[in-house]
Scaffold this motif. Structure first.
Motif, PDB file in Angstrom:
ATOM      1  N   GLN A   1      34.112  19.252  16.448  1.00  0.00           N
ATOM      2  CA  GLN A   1      34.809  20.321  17.165  1.00  0.00           C
ATOM      3  C   GLN A   1      35.501  21.286  16.210  1.00  0.00           C
ATOM      4  O   GLN A   1      35.407  22.494  16.355  1.00  0.00           O
ATOM      5  CB  GLN A   1      35.848  19.718  18.117  1.00  0.00           C
ATOM      6  CG  GLN A   1      35.259  18.806  19.176  1.00  0.00           C
ATOM      7  CD  GLN A   1      36.333  18.073  19.950  1.00  0.00           C
ATOM      8  OE1 GLN A   1      37.494  18.061  19.563  1.00  0.00           O
ATOM      9  NE2 GLN A   1      35.952  17.450  21.050  1.00  0.00           N
ATOM     10  N   TRP A   2      36.205  20.730  15.230  1.00  0.00           N
ATOM     11  CA  TRP A   2      36.917  21.567  14.262  1.00  0.00           C
ATOM     12  C   TRP A   2      37.140  20.733  13.009  1.00  0.00           C
ATOM     13  O   TRP A   2      36.675  19.612  12.906  1.00  0.00           O
ATOM     14  CB  TRP A   2      38.231  22.085  14.833  1.00  0.00           C
ATOM     15  CG  TRP A   2      39.225  21.046  15.243  1.00  0.00           C
ATOM     16  CD1 TRP A   2      39.208  20.290  16.385  1.00  0.00           C
ATOM     17  CD2 TRP A   2      40.390  20.643  14.526  1.00  0.00           C
ATOM     18  NE1 TRP A   2      40.276  19.449  16.404  1.00  0.00           N
ATOM     19  CE2 TRP A   2      41.031  19.642  15.296  1.00  0.00           C
ATOM     20  CE3 TRP A   2      40.954  21.035  13.317  1.00  0.00           C
ATOM     21  CZ2 TRP A   2      42.206  19.024  14.883  1.00  0.00           C
ATOM     22  CZ3 TRP A   2      42.127  20.420  12.915  1.00  0.00           C
ATOM     23  CH2 TRP A   2      42.742  19.426  13.694  1.00  0.00           C
ATOM     24  N   ASN A   3      37.849  21.311  12.038  1.00  0.00           N
ATOM     25  CA  ASN A   3      38.027  20.667  10.738  1.00  0.00           C
ATOM     26  C   ASN A   3      36.685  20.431  10.057  1.00  0.00           C
ATOM     27  O   ASN A   3      36.455  19.410   9.410  1.00  0.00           O
ATOM     28  CB  ASN A   3      38.787  19.343  10.880  1.00  0.00           C
ATOM     29  CG  ASN A   3      39.482  18.942   9.577  1.00  0.00           C
ATOM     30  OD1 ASN A   3      39.744  19.774   8.723  1.00  0.00           O
ATOM     31  ND2 ASN A   3      39.769  17.674   9.426  1.00  0.00           N
TER      32      ASN A   3
ATOM     33  N   CYS B   1      40.987  25.244   9.861  1.00  0.00           N
ATOM     34  CA  CYS B   1      40.786  26.441  10.673  1.00  0.00           C
ATOM     35  C   CYS B   1      39.321  26.828  10.678  1.00  0.00           C
ATOM     36  O   CYS B   1      38.890  27.785  10.010  1.00  0.00           O
ATOM     37  CB  CYS B   1      41.668  27.584  10.164  1.00  0.00           C
ATOM     38  SG  CYS B   1      43.428  27.288  10.416  1.00  0.00           S
ATOM     39  N   SER B   2      38.546  26.061  11.416  1.00  0.00           N
ATOM     40  CA  SER B   2      37.108  26.286  11.525  1.00  0.00           C
ATOM     41  C   SER B   2      36.642  25.762  12.868  1.00  0.00           C
ATOM     42  O   SER B   2      37.392  25.111  13.596  1.00  0.00           O
ATOM     43  CB  SER B   2      36.363  25.584  10.377  1.00  0.00           C
ATOM     44  OG  SER B   2      36.600  24.184  10.412  1.00  0.00           O
ATOM     45  N   GLY B   3      35.397  26.050  13.203  1.00  0.00           N
ATOM     46  CA  GLY B   3      34.849  25.553  14.461  1.00  0.00           C
ATOM     47  C   GLY B   3      35.660  26.004  15.666  1.00  0.00           C
ATOM     48  O   GLY B   3      36.012  27.170  15.799  1.00  0.00           O
TER      49      GLY B   3
ATOM     50  N   ALA C   1      38.658  25.616  16.370  1.00  0.00           N
ATOM     51  CA  ALA C   1      40.017  26.077  16.063  1.00  0.00           C
ATOM     52  C   ALA C   1      40.107  27.589  15.962  1.00  0.00           C
ATOM     53  O   ALA C   1      41.194  28.162  16.097  1.00  0.00           O
ATOM     54  CB  ALA C   1      40.511  25.444  14.761  1.00  0.00           C
TER      55      ALA C   1
ATOM     56  N   ASP D   1      37.629  29.521  17.662  1.00  0.00           N
ATOM     57  CA  ASP D   1      36.767  29.983  18.749  1.00  0.00           C
ATOM     58  C   ASP D   1      37.647  30.465  19.898  1.00  0.00           C
ATOM     59  O   ASP D   1      38.352  29.673  20.522  1.00  0.00           O
ATOM     60  CB  ASP D   1      35.864  28.837  19.208  1.00  0.00           C
ATOM     61  CG  ASP D   1      34.832  29.271  20.234  1.00  0.00           C
ATOM     62  OD1 ASP D   1      35.042  30.309  20.896  1.00  0.00           O
ATOM     63  OD2 ASP D   1      33.813  28.571  20.391  1.00  0.00           O
TER      64      ASP D   1
ATOM     65  N   TYR E   1      39.457  18.326  23.871  1.00  0.00           N
ATOM     66  CA  TYR E   1      39.973  18.809  22.588  1.00  0.00           C
ATOM     67  C   TYR E   1      41.414  18.333  22.401  1.00  0.00           C
ATOM     68  O   TYR E   1      42.368  19.013  22.771  1.00  0.00           O
ATOM     69  CB  TYR E   1      39.902  20.335  22.520  1.00  0.00           C
ATOM     70  CG  TYR E   1      38.490  20.868  22.468  1.00  0.00           C
ATOM     71  CD1 TYR E   1      37.865  21.125  21.254  1.00  0.00           C
ATOM     72  CD2 TYR E   1      37.759  21.075  23.642  1.00  0.00           C
ATOM     73  CE1 TYR E   1      36.561  21.599  21.198  1.00  0.00           C
ATOM     74  CE2 TYR E   1      36.456  21.545  23.588  1.00  0.00           C
ATOM     75  CZ  TYR E   1      35.871  21.804  22.370  1.00  0.00           C
ATOM     76  OH  TYR E   1      34.574  22.263  22.314  1.00  0.00           O
TER      77      TYR E   1
ATOM     78  N   LYS F   1      44.894  25.453  16.914  1.00  0.00           N
ATOM     79  CA  LYS F   1      44.326  26.795  16.945  1.00  0.00           C
ATOM     80  C   LYS F   1      44.908  27.570  15.772  1.00  0.00           C
ATOM     81  O   LYS F   1      46.028  27.319  15.335  1.00  0.00           O
ATOM     82  CB  LYS F   1      44.658  27.514  18.254  1.00  0.00           C
ATOM     83  CG  LYS F   1      44.028  26.878  19.487  1.00  0.00           C
ATOM     84  CD  LYS F   1      42.500  26.955  19.477  1.00  0.00           C
ATOM     85  CE  LYS F   1      41.999  28.370  19.647  1.00  0.00           C
ATOM     86  NZ  LYS F   1      40.520  28.451  19.737  1.00  0.00           N
TER      87      LYS F   1
END
Length: 232
Positions: A67-69, A75-77, A79, A81, A91, A96
């Protein structure tokens, strides 16, 4: 001869149009490349990466890397979007980010949710160093000990939820130094005592949840000055 003369006269104009279009295409490609490179270079502030990793390690939780990390970059994926927000099902834990800093090369963590994950123990000091947070939800856990005065570091916070926990001690007066605070959840949190006089400064409050906590003393007159208050 007249026809050939016309063709010769038109050729330079056609060539000029072609050259102009070619130059425009090159400029557009350069612009797109620069934007892509800028977006690709956006990284999380190093001190916030360190704080987030320490915080999650102490709480025994981790980010879902699907999902992120992604690849260790918080701050990717999801986070970053815009179609996915704090509170979206599936989530949690979640953050964010705002990556608009330093010409879109720097990201700050602006929202965090660690909700109903049975996290216990103290609130690590690293949390209070995330001073770009506008939204923090650590409700419905087993967090203990008094709420740290260092909560005053969260000067950008608007939404704060530490309700339904096992905290102790009095409401820290430092909560009254959060100028942007609009929503405060502290119901069943374990805090107690009088409402600090510093709460008179919380003129942006719109909603306060304080059910099932042991408040003492009289209701302060300054609550009447919370002109934006919609629910208490």
């Amino acid at each position: 001869m007249y026809y050939n003369h016309i063709m010769l006269m038109k050729a330079p104009a056609s060539l000029s149009v072609f050259v102009c279009l070619y130059v425009i295409c090159i400029l557009l490609e350069v612009l797109v490349l620069n934007v892509a490179q800028t977006q690709a270079q956006a990284t999380t502030a190093p001190n916030e990466v360190k704080a987030l990793n320490a915080l999650y390690e102490k709480w025994g939780i981790s980010a879902n890397q699907n999902q992120w990390n992604i690849s260790g970059e918080p701050c990717s994926g999801a986070a970053i979007d815009d179609s996915i927000s704090i509170g979206t099902d599936g989530y949690n834990p979640f953050i964010k980010c705002d990556c608009s800093y330093n010409n879109k090369t720097l990201c700050h963590i602006t929202e965090m949710q660690v909700y109903s994950l049975q996290v216990d123990g103290v609130i690590p000091d690293e949390l209070w160093s995330l001073n770009f947070l506008t939204n923090l939800n650590v409700g419905l856990n087993l967090l203990s000990v008094p709420l740290s005065p260092s909560v005053s570091n969260l000067t950008a916070i608007k939404y704060l939820n530490f309700g339904i926990n096992t905290l102790s001690g009095q409401l820290p007066k430092e909560l009254g130094t959060l100028p942007e605070l609009t929503v405060l959840y502290m119901d069943s949190s374990g805090v107690s005592g009088e409402i600090p006089s510093t709460f008179a400064n919380l003129r942006n409050l719109e909603s306060v949840w304080a059910f099932d906590i042991e408040l003492t003393g009289r209701i302060p007159d300054f609550i009447g000055n919370w002109s934006n208050l919609k629910s208490l």
